[in-house]
Scaffold this active site. Structure first.
Site, PDB file in Angstrom:
ATOM      1  CE1 TYR A   1       5.408   2.312  12.727  1.00 48.31           C
ATOM      2  CE2 TYR A   1       5.159   0.815  14.577  1.00 48.31           C
ATOM      3  CZ  TYR A   1       4.606   1.522  13.532  1.00 48.31           C
ATOM      4  OH  TYR A   1       3.258   1.472  13.306  1.00 48.31           O
TER       5      TYR A   1
ATOM      6  NE  ARG B   1       0.638   1.489   4.346  1.00 53.59           N
ATOM      7  CZ  ARG B   1       1.917   1.781   4.348  1.00 53.59           C
ATOM      8  NH1 ARG B   1       2.551   2.053   3.214  1.00 53.59           N
ATOM      9  NH2 ARG B   1       2.615   1.822   5.461  1.00 53.59           N
TER      10      ARG B   1
ATOM     11  N   GLY C   1      11.470  -2.412   2.856  1.00 54.51           N
ATOM     12  CA  GLY C   1      12.029  -1.244   3.536  1.00 54.51           C
ATOM     13  C   GLY C   1      11.763   0.065   2.822  1.00 54.51           C
TER      14      GLY C   1
ATOM     15  CD  GLU D   1     -16.389 -42.709 -26.737  1.00 51.05           C
ATOM     16  OE1 GLU D   1     -16.533 -41.656 -26.128  1.00 51.05           O
ATOM     17  OE2 GLU D   1     -15.494 -42.868 -27.611  1.00 51.05           O
TER      18      GLU D   1
ATOM     19  NE  ARG E   1     -12.311 -30.621 -25.607  1.00 47.90           N
ATOM     20  CZ  ARG E   1     -13.563 -30.819 -25.262  1.00 47.90           C
ATOM     21  NH1 ARG E   1     -14.025 -30.293 -24.194  1.00 47.90           N
ATOM     22  NH2 ARG E   1     -14.363 -31.549 -25.972  1.00 47.90           N
TER      23      ARG E   1
ATOM     24  CD  GLU F   1       2.796   7.730   6.739  1.00 42.64           C
ATOM     25  OE1 GLU F   1       2.335   6.627   7.100  1.00 42.64           O
ATOM     26  OE2 GLU F   1       2.716   8.154   5.580  1.00 42.64           O
TER      27      GLU F   1
HETATM   28  P1  NG1 Z   1       5.451   0.689   7.046  1.00 44.48           P
HETATM   29  O1  NG1 Z   1       5.561   1.746   6.077  1.00 44.48           O
HETATM   30  O2  NG1 Z   1       4.976  -0.593   6.437  1.00 44.48           O
HETATM   31  O3  NG1 Z   1       6.675   0.510   7.834  1.00 44.48           O
HETATM   32  C1  NG1 Z   1       4.393   1.367   9.436  1.00 44.48           C
HETATM   33  C2  NG1 Z   1       3.279   0.628  10.188  1.00 44.48           C
HETATM   34  C3  NG1 Z   1       1.917   1.288   9.980  1.00 44.48           C
HETATM   35  C4  NG1 Z   1       1.983   2.777  10.259  1.00 44.48           C
HETATM   36  C5  NG1 Z   1       3.148   3.401   9.450  1.00 44.48           C
HETATM   37  C6  NG1 Z   1       3.362   4.856   9.755  1.00 44.48           C
HETATM   38  C7  NG1 Z   1       3.426  -1.798  10.500  1.00 44.48           C
HETATM   39  C8  NG1 Z   1       3.201  -3.108   9.893  1.00 44.48           C
HETATM   40  N1  NG1 Z   1       3.180  -0.737   9.726  1.00 44.48           N
HETATM   41  O4  NG1 Z   1       4.251   1.149   8.059  1.00 44.48           O
HETATM   42  O5  NG1 Z   1       0.960   0.653  10.798  1.00 44.48           O
HETATM   43  O6  NG1 Z   1       2.103   3.028  11.617  1.00 44.48           O
HETATM   44  O7  NG1 Z   1       4.372   2.747   9.727  1.00 44.48           O
HETATM   45  O8  NG1 Z   1       2.232   5.592   9.446  1.00 44.48           O
HETATM   46  O9  NG1 Z   1       3.836  -1.727  11.637  1.00 44.48           O
END
Ligand code: NG1
Length: 661
Positions: A268, A52, A157, A587, A550, A58
């Site tokens: 994160y 996606r 990544g 047949e 076929r 974000e």
């Molecule tokens: P990506 O871009 O896939 O690392 C992550 C989190 C999202 C969201 C975004 C920031 C996972 C699987 N994905 O996405 O849920 O928090 O960062 O908006 O943890």
């Protein structure tokens, strides 16, 4: 909530836009071929989940706020053959040189089926996470075995959610493979699978929000998804305004890889802890009770606050206007509570605990489930970003939904949406600290090169940017990025490689399972037969003979793969040139078959192919023709054999049939 399950599809053209379809067909077909090579059988189905691109919103999903991503055409595929007798799981990657295979025998349910070590950053963790999460939900004692081959095109990544595409695909594949054990019960709905996928991915070690899995599983074609998490997961399709030219989104990867799982302790997961801490302290400041579990995110704080003060919206205000009013007020509260000299520039862990009225151990137990490392925790900047970003999501959605009714011009729509994307980038950079130099460079370049707005997408700290560009300007825009960014920083990349690094993606639909027919099913059959020939017949096949009619569908394709000639056997009077003829019993009476007199040379090795063998009359007719030409029949091959008619008995060479009935 809908009761819909993951759609079963028979035609992959519904998943890709015209420019991408051909490449996708080639990829699906080679997945089937590689599968057969690896496991000696064709897959029973292929599960698919897309990546996606997040358009706006974000780092707010884990704070409980709505986000607005769109599924892209790049995706994860897992081809699966089910083993009903043995529970062993084998998972390989179509890029086997880079990603080594894994084989495991599942453990009992109470031991979690499969071990996942989040510290070992191996690709198979994502498969194992989905497998385990789904089986824990179904509580299956002895799962069916699964032979799997994965092919992924979502760059890792890059912030395009390759990880969730994989986890969702694994959940989807595991469900399909275990269907026979559900004993007539209906399995989880697509909506439930999205929730299972969100939970599953946490086994990999990130404290993720849920946007990616919800989008990957539940996205609808031709639209973005507005995803809400609170009080329950809800996905609403948001169509783009029909402007002339249409809106397009260009994804450009900085090629700075930021592996979320590897950097989680300082990036994160740390942000998750900061926003959780901010929620607790804000709640305390606003006199909102905190549940025993401590679990409370910023969206709950917002809701509780407006409940508490008995907020009533002024008459005539739209939902979006009300949301914006509330979010603006929360921004002011953040200024008041966190904008103090003591807190504004970040606090130590000790201070964070003191503000939370918790001991270090209590805070850790409630809010830090995965390791983090930080000197200062930024409550002010993170909370300010979250409320501001959600405001932009509300405005973005509202602009998309109202543009037509308001009769806005394309220019107005682009400018409004673009401005919101730019503001989001600024906030990610200034307040959330999740941008990086290359993202800054690329988004600024994008704006100079005709984008109305440009921002990072996904977790950030590298990865991709997304830019809003009028569709007719896309080729020129991409050319400029190639020249000014990629030629400068990555001159080694070929034109073909760049296609996967900077591209426009149409909105794709969510997860699906392919169980179907053309053209991948044809590929499965051909691959299976060619593999059967190559592994069981040690002579070179010179001619493939296909029977009317076929046998003509499969024969030439098999001949091409084997590097053999193809010779048709046809009803009398159809073939040009000199022919030979035999009468044969069907047949329902006698018929005449012909072959061209020069189609087989004496001594050549021949394979005969047809779709079905019943009494064997037609195949025996072909056998006679081949004998007349002094060919040597190595084998008769059929897709289906009606065994009880004993057609085999009239043939003088071995018979192989894929399906016996
Ligand atoms: P990506 O871009 O896939 O690392 C992550 C989190 C999202 C969201 C975004 C920031 C996972 C699987 N994905 O996405 O849920 O928090 O960062 O908006 O943890």
């Amino acid at each position: 909530m809908t009761q819909a399950t993951i759609p079963l599809i028979e035609d992959i053209s519904i998943l890709y836009s015209e420019p991408k379809l051909k490449g996708a067909q080639t990829r699906w077909a080679s997945l089937v071929r590689d599968f057969e090579q690896l496991y000696g059988r064709v897959p029973d189905f292929i599960a698919r989940s897309p990546g996606r691109v997040n358009l706006i919103g974000e780092h707010i999903d884990y704070a409980g706020f709505g986000v607005l991503p769109m599924a892209i055409e790049d995706d994860c595929l897992i081809a699966v053959a089910i083993d009903h007798n043995d529970s062993t799981v084998k998972i390989s990657n179509s890029n086997g040189a880079k990603y080594p295979a894994l084989k495991f025998v599942p453990k009992p349910a109470d031991q979690g089926y499969v071990d996942i070590d989040p510290q070992a950053h191996v690709w198979t963790n994502y498969f194992a996470a989905g497998y385990r999460g789904l089986l824990e939900d179904l509580q299956i004692e002895k799962p069916n075995g699964m032979l799997c081959l994965m092919s992924g095109t979502v760059p890792a990544g890059a912030g395009l959610s390759s990880s969730s595409a994989f986890v969702c695909c694994s959940v989807n594949a595991t469900l399909k493979a275990q269907e026979s054990l559900l004993a007539g019960k209906t399995g989880p709905t697509a909506h439930e699978l999205a929730i299972i996928s969100i939970r599953s991915e946490r086994y990999v070690g990130t404290m993720g929000g849920g946007m990616d899995q919800a989008c990957s599983i539940l996205a609808k074609p031709n639209s973005a998804c507005f995803i809400e998490f609170h009080p329950v997961l809800k996905v609403t399709p948001v169509a783009f305004p029909t402007t002339i030219p249409p809106v397009a989104f260009v994804i450009a990867d900085t090629l700075v890889t930021s592996d979320k799982a590897v950097t989680a302790p300082v990036r994160y997961n740390l942000r998750v802890v900061e926003t959780r801490g901010a929620a607790r302290i804000l709640a305390m400041a606003l006199g909102i009770p905190i549940p025993e579990s401590g679990k409370l995110h910023l969206k709950q704080v917002l809701d509780a606050h407006f409940d508490k003060i008995g907020f009533t919206a002024a008459a005539g205000k739209t939902e979006a206007e009300i949301d914006i009013e509330k979010l603006t007020e929360m921004g002011q509260i953040v200024e008041r509570v966190f904008g103090t000299e003591e807190i504004k520039d970040g606090v130590t862990f000790e201070k964070l605990c003191e503000l939370s009225q918790l001991s270090g151990d209590e805070f850790t137990r409630l809010y830090i489930q995965q390791p983090i490392r930080a000197e200062r925790f930024h409550l002010y900047r993170r909370a300010k970003h979250v409320f501001g970003e959600e405001k932009r999501v509300v405005e973005f959605r509202d602009t998309c939904e109202k543009a037509e009714a308001k009769k806005q011009t394309a220019e107005t729509v682009f400018s409004l949406l673009g401005r919101l994307m730019d503001a989001s980038q600024e906030s990610c950079h200034e307040l959330f600290d999740c941008s990086c130099d290359q993202l800054e460079e690329l988004t600024q370049l994008a704006r100079r090169s005709g984008a109305y707005g440009s921002r990072l997408t996904g977790a950030g700290w590298g990865g991709a940017s997304v830019s809003l560009v009028p569709e007719d300007k896309v080729p020129g825009f991409i050319a400029t990025l190639k020249k000014e960014y990629y030629n400068k920083h990555h001159p080694e990349l070929t034109e073909e490689e760049l296609e996967n690094v900077v591209f426009a993606s149409a909105p794709s639909s969510g997860a699906a399972t392919f169980v179907g027919r053309d053209p991948i099913a044809v590929e499965m059959v051909i691959t299976h037969i060619v593999n059967h020939i190559n592994t069981t017949i040690d002579k070179k096949v010179d001619v493939v003979v296909g029977l009317d009619a076929r046998g003509f569908l499969f024969g030439p394709l098999i001949a091409m793969r084997l590097g053999a000639a193809f010779a048709p056997v046809r009803k009398a009077g159809k073939l040009p040139g000199a022919t030979i003829q035999v009468a044969y019993e069907k047949e329902y009476g006698t018929d005449k078959f012909e072959m061209q007199a020069d189609s087989i040379k004496p001594g050549q090795n021949v394979i005969v192919i047809d779709d079905l063998i019943a009494t064997g009359g037609s195949a025996a007719g072909a056998q006679e023709l081949i004998q007349k030409l002094q060919g040597n029949v190595l084998e008769f091959i059929f897709l289906i054999e009606l065994e009880f008619l004993k057609g085999k008995d009239v043939l003088k060479a071995p018979v192989y049939s894929m399906i016996k009935a």
